[in-house]
Enzyme design. Structure first.
Site, PDB file in Angstrom:
ATOM      1  N   CYS A  56      -3.710   1.292   6.530  1.00  0.00           N
ATOM      2  CA  CYS A  56      -4.010   0.534   7.753  1.00  0.00           C
ATOM      3  C   CYS A  56      -4.631   1.397   8.843  1.00  0.00           C
ATOM      4  CB  CYS A  56      -2.745  -0.122   8.281  1.00  0.00           C
ATOM      5  SG  CYS A  56      -1.412   1.056   8.560  1.00  0.00           S
TER       6      CYS A  56
ATOM      7  N   ASN B 289       0.816  -1.231   0.000  1.00  0.00           N
ATOM      8  CA  ASN B 289       0.000   0.000   0.000  1.00  0.00           C
ATOM      9  C   ASN B 289       0.843   1.272   0.000  1.00  0.00           C
ATOM     10  OD1 ASN B 289       0.677  -0.694   2.642  1.00  0.00           O
ATOM     11  ND2 ASN B 289      -1.133   0.294   3.502  1.00  0.00           N
TER      12      ASN B 289
HETATM   13  P1  NDP Z   1      -0.021 -10.450   3.563  1.00  0.00           P
HETATM   14  O1  NDP Z   1      -0.308  -9.921   4.900  1.00  0.00           O
HETATM   15  O2  NDP Z   1      -0.436 -11.860   3.284  1.00  0.00           O
HETATM   16  O3  NDP Z   1       1.556 -10.331   3.346  1.00  0.00           O
HETATM   17  C1  NDP Z   1       2.174 -10.798   2.191  1.00  0.00           C
HETATM   18  C2  NDP Z   1       3.663 -10.704   2.421  1.00  0.00           C
HETATM   19  O4  NDP Z   1       4.013 -11.494   3.545  1.00  0.00           O
HETATM   20  C3  NDP Z   1       4.441 -11.220   1.241  1.00  0.00           C
HETATM   21  O5  NDP Z   1       5.592 -10.420   1.062  1.00  0.00           O
HETATM   22  C4  NDP Z   1       4.848 -12.614   1.700  1.00  0.00           C
HETATM   23  O6  NDP Z   1       6.063 -13.008   1.134  1.00  0.00           O
HETATM   24  C5  NDP Z   1       5.018 -12.431   3.189  1.00  0.00           C
HETATM   25  N1  NDP Z   1       4.794 -13.661   3.944  1.00  0.00           N
HETATM   26  C6  NDP Z   1       3.780 -14.531   3.854  1.00  0.00           C
HETATM   27  N2  NDP Z   1       3.922 -15.549   4.742  1.00  0.00           N
HETATM   28  C7  NDP Z   1       5.065 -15.301   5.419  1.00  0.00           C
HETATM   29  C8  NDP Z   1       5.767 -15.967   6.467  1.00  0.00           C
HETATM   30  N3  NDP Z   1       5.331 -17.084   7.012  1.00  0.00           N
HETATM   31  N4  NDP Z   1       6.916 -15.398   6.901  1.00  0.00           N
HETATM   32  C9  NDP Z   1       7.366 -14.252   6.368  1.00  0.00           C
HETATM   33  N5  NDP Z   1       6.760 -13.588   5.370  1.00  0.00           N
HETATM   34  C10 NDP Z   1       5.615 -14.096   4.903  1.00  0.00           C
HETATM   35  O7  NDP Z   1      -0.527  -9.382   2.523  1.00  0.00           O
HETATM   36  P2  NDP Z   1      -1.375  -9.381   1.191  1.00  0.00           P
HETATM   37  O8  NDP Z   1      -0.601  -8.611   0.192  1.00  0.00           O
HETATM   38  O9  NDP Z   1      -1.817 -10.762   0.820  1.00  0.00           O
HETATM   39  O10 NDP Z   1      -2.629  -8.503   1.649  1.00  0.00           O
HETATM   40  C11 NDP Z   1      -3.688  -9.094   2.329  1.00  0.00           C
HETATM   41  C12 NDP Z   1      -4.362  -8.133   3.245  1.00  0.00           C
HETATM   42  O11 NDP Z   1      -3.423  -7.591   4.168  1.00  0.00           O
HETATM   43  C13 NDP Z   1      -4.962  -6.893   2.600  1.00  0.00           C
HETATM   44  O12 NDP Z   1      -6.194  -7.139   2.036  1.00  0.00           O
HETATM   45  C14 NDP Z   1      -5.060  -5.969   3.783  1.00  0.00           C
HETATM   46  O13 NDP Z   1      -6.233  -6.229   4.509  1.00  0.00           O
HETATM   47  C15 NDP Z   1      -3.859  -6.339   4.630  1.00  0.00           C
HETATM   48  N6  NDP Z   1      -2.763  -5.380   4.470  1.00  0.00           N
HETATM   49  C16 NDP Z   1      -2.417  -4.639   5.553  1.00  0.00           C
HETATM   50  C17 NDP Z   1      -1.442  -3.694   5.448  1.00  0.00           C
HETATM   51  C18 NDP Z   1      -1.060  -2.845   6.606  1.00  0.00           C
HETATM   52  O14 NDP Z   1      -0.567  -1.747   6.397  1.00  0.00           O
HETATM   53  N7  NDP Z   1      -1.204  -3.300   7.831  1.00  0.00           N
HETATM   54  C19 NDP Z   1      -0.747  -3.441   4.185  1.00  0.00           C
HETATM   55  C20 NDP Z   1      -1.142  -4.313   3.110  1.00  0.00           C
HETATM   56  C21 NDP Z   1      -2.118  -5.251   3.273  1.00  0.00           C
HETATM   57  P3  NDP Z   1       6.177 -14.454   0.421  1.00  0.00           P
HETATM   58  O15 NDP Z   1       5.149 -14.438  -0.656  1.00  0.00           O
HETATM   59  O16 NDP Z   1       7.559 -14.564  -0.040  1.00  0.00           O
HETATM   60  O17 NDP Z   1       5.845 -15.435   1.496  1.00  0.00           O
END
Ligand code: NDP
Length: 495
Positions: free
Chosen positions: A303, A171
């Site tokens: 967020c 984001n």
């Molecule tokens: P995720 O929360 O699923 O995060 C994805 C990231 O986490 C990828 O870079 C992935 O890397 C990494 N990841 C996944 N599993 C692990 C693990 N076990 N250990 C370390 N890293 C890991 O985000 P999404 O992009 O799928 O977004 C989903 C939702 O998250 C959104 O709809 C929103 O609600 C929320 N969001 C919240 C944000 C905030 O600011 N708090 C920002 C963005 C999204 P890899 O693929 O290599 O595993």
């Protein structure tokens, strides 16, 4: 309406062979897994980025570890501060290039990219740069009795934890990436960043600027990929700390995995379902302008943004009318068009997720305006206002991370703490009033890491930021971040 022209350097950068940035080198990806980077405003692929394999992840962590004990450990605190300041200067000097790149990957309006991804990144970097020379321990006076004339002294040292793995969301990929870079580098840590698979490009360009600013090779590394790159970083025995920003389910996994791997320290920033309460004396124009500005900025993919609003029952209709009047007139279109206010959602999964919330809202709640996708390429949806069908409405409880604000009327101010706290999250909240006495009485009752009065979502580097409950663990900014990036070593001396 017309789009700005892309800079030649942006076109040239997109055409490069993209992969990772390890030990000061830009590494292309000629084989193996790749991820297409899609412009969410058009649905078109603008670049391809290779995924890191296990050897590259290992190389990045090892480079960070070598720099941690070598080149970065050898820099004096003021030198680290000076380097971070030069890095901020370069981010500003390349501001338009970085802003355009980020808008192409994330769909963020070019104004927001310029203001936040570039402008705020430079401001936060300079703030953190100032801390480099001010991270100190304390001196203590032990009370041990002296048996043979000996005396005792004690002091503490703040020592950098080591290699930090930073997992950055899509984001605000540059600004949030810079928060992690700045906190790590100013405390003397080194870093491996794992950008979101949707927005890896601008951070790769930033890593080159870091080298130009004087950050030694290996201090800042970037590995890309999708599926298990983040997880491999968390498991790596040489990673001393993980800082993750993203969703609650993934944050929980990251926290558990880090603990199991090596008792690795974790900070988690996991979003929210942030409440805003309009108190009976609220100023209509000020509250509506403030909530629209912060609730729909970057299509609500923030967020800290307000997603649920509690309104005195007698004033619900005027609030909804004013709110929807402003939103219906707001121009939606290409984020590269400077006259546009609303661009697309950032990626296809987020688009699908928001459409799912629209479906739910049409079926279970009352949509006052919006609630549809636009019939055009890309991931465009209308900014949406919903009235909940009661306090249990799921739109008051599930984080949409989209341009949807859900309203609920209330009858008595005394109901507000229970309504506002009825959430697993606790990131931000706001109250809108000029009644100082009421505001001061409510502040301690609201469960949130940050509480705003007559404003929402503003983040300042001097003010600690982070969540309580399911919104996370740890704090960024202020002096609070120092605890998370340093170990406290106690030294006792007998003399
Ligand atoms: P995720 O929360 O699923 O995060 C994805 C990231 O986490 C990828 O870079 C992935 O890397 C990494 N990841 C996944 N599993 C692990 C693990 N076990 N250990 C370390 N890293 C890991 O985000 P999404 O992009 O799928 O977004 C989903 C939702 O998250 C959104 O709809 C929103 O609600 C929320 N969001 C919240 C944000 C905030 O600011 N708090 C920002 C963005 C999204 P890899 O693929 O290599 O595993």
């Amino acid at each position: 309406m017309s789009e700005i022209s892309l800079l030649p350097e942006v076109r040239a950068f997109l055409a490069r062979d993209h992969g990772h940035f390890i030990d000061g080198q830009y590494i292309g990806g000629t084989s193996g897994l790749t991820t297409p980077i899609v412009n969410p405003a058009t649905g078109e692929t603008i670049a391809i980025v290779a995924a890191a394999d296990a050897a590259q992840i290992d190389a990045a962590v090892n480079a960070a570890r070598r720099a941690f004990t070598g080149s970065w450990a050898a820099t004096l605190p003021y030198q680290r501060g000076a380097i971070l300041n030069r890095f901020a200067d370069l981010i500003e000097a390349h501001g338009e290039e970085l802003a355009q790149l980020e808008t192409l990957c994330s769909g963020k309006s070019i104004h927001l990219s310029r203001m936040f991804e570039v402008g705020q990144s430079a401001i936060f970097l300079r703030y953190y740069a100032g801390w480099a020379t001010k991270i100190n321990g304390e001196t203590m006076s032990p009370s041990f009795p002296s048996l043979m004339g000996e005396q005792y002294a004690a002091f503490t040292r703040r020592e950098p934890v080591g290699v930090v793995a930073g997992i950055v969301p899509w984001n605000f990929s540059v600004m949030i990436g810079v928060w992690k870079i700045a906190a790590a580098l100013t405390t003397g840590c080194t870093l491996v960043l794992k950008p979101s698979e949707f927005t890896p490009l601008t951070l790769l360009r930033l890593a080159e600027l870091a080298i130009e600013a004087g950050v030694p090779a290996g201090v800042l590394n970037i590995v890309n990929g999708q599926g298990n790159v983040g997880s491999q970083l968390v498991d790596h025995p040489r990673v001393a700390k993980v800082t993750f920003t993203g969703s609650v389910p993934t944050g929980l996994k990251v926290g558990q995995q880090a603990m199991a791997a090596n008792l690795t320290r974790v900070t988690l920033e996991l979003g929210g379902k942030n409440a805003a309460a309009l108190l009976p004396d609220f100023d209509l124009q000020g509250a509506v302008a403030g909530l629209i500005q912060t609730g729909y900025v970057h299509q609500g993919q923030v967020c800290a943004a307000p997603e649920r609003v509690y309104v005195p029952r007698a004033r619900l209709d005027e609030v909804l009318e004013t709110f929807s009047g402003v939103l219906r007139g707001a121009p939606i279109g290409s984020p590269l068009d400077e006259s546009v206010q609303f661009g697309p959602l950032a990626n296809k999964p987020q688009f699908d997720k928001v459409l799912g919330f629209f479906e739910k809202a049409w079926a279970e709640s009352r949509i006052v305006c919006g609630g549809k996708a636009l019939d055009r390429p890309g991931y465009f949806v209308e900014p949406t206002v919903v009235v909940a069908n009661g306090a249990a409405d799921s739109l008051l409880h599930e984080e949409t991370f989209g341009p949807i604000i859900c309203f609920l009327p209330y009858d008595d101010v005394d109901e507000l703490p229970a309504l506002m706290n009825d959430s697993p999250f606790g990131l931000t909240a706001s109250i809108w009033t000029n009644d100082l006495s009421r505001a001061m009485r409510l502040i301690p009752q609201i469960e949130a890491g940050t509480l705003y009065v007559n404003m929402h979502t503003f983040l300042d580097p001097s003010v600690p930021f982070g969540g309580i409950k399911a919104s996370g663990i740890g704090r960024e900014f202020g002096s609070a971040f120092i605890d998370d990036y340093t170990e406290l070593k106690s030294v006792m001396i007998r003399y």
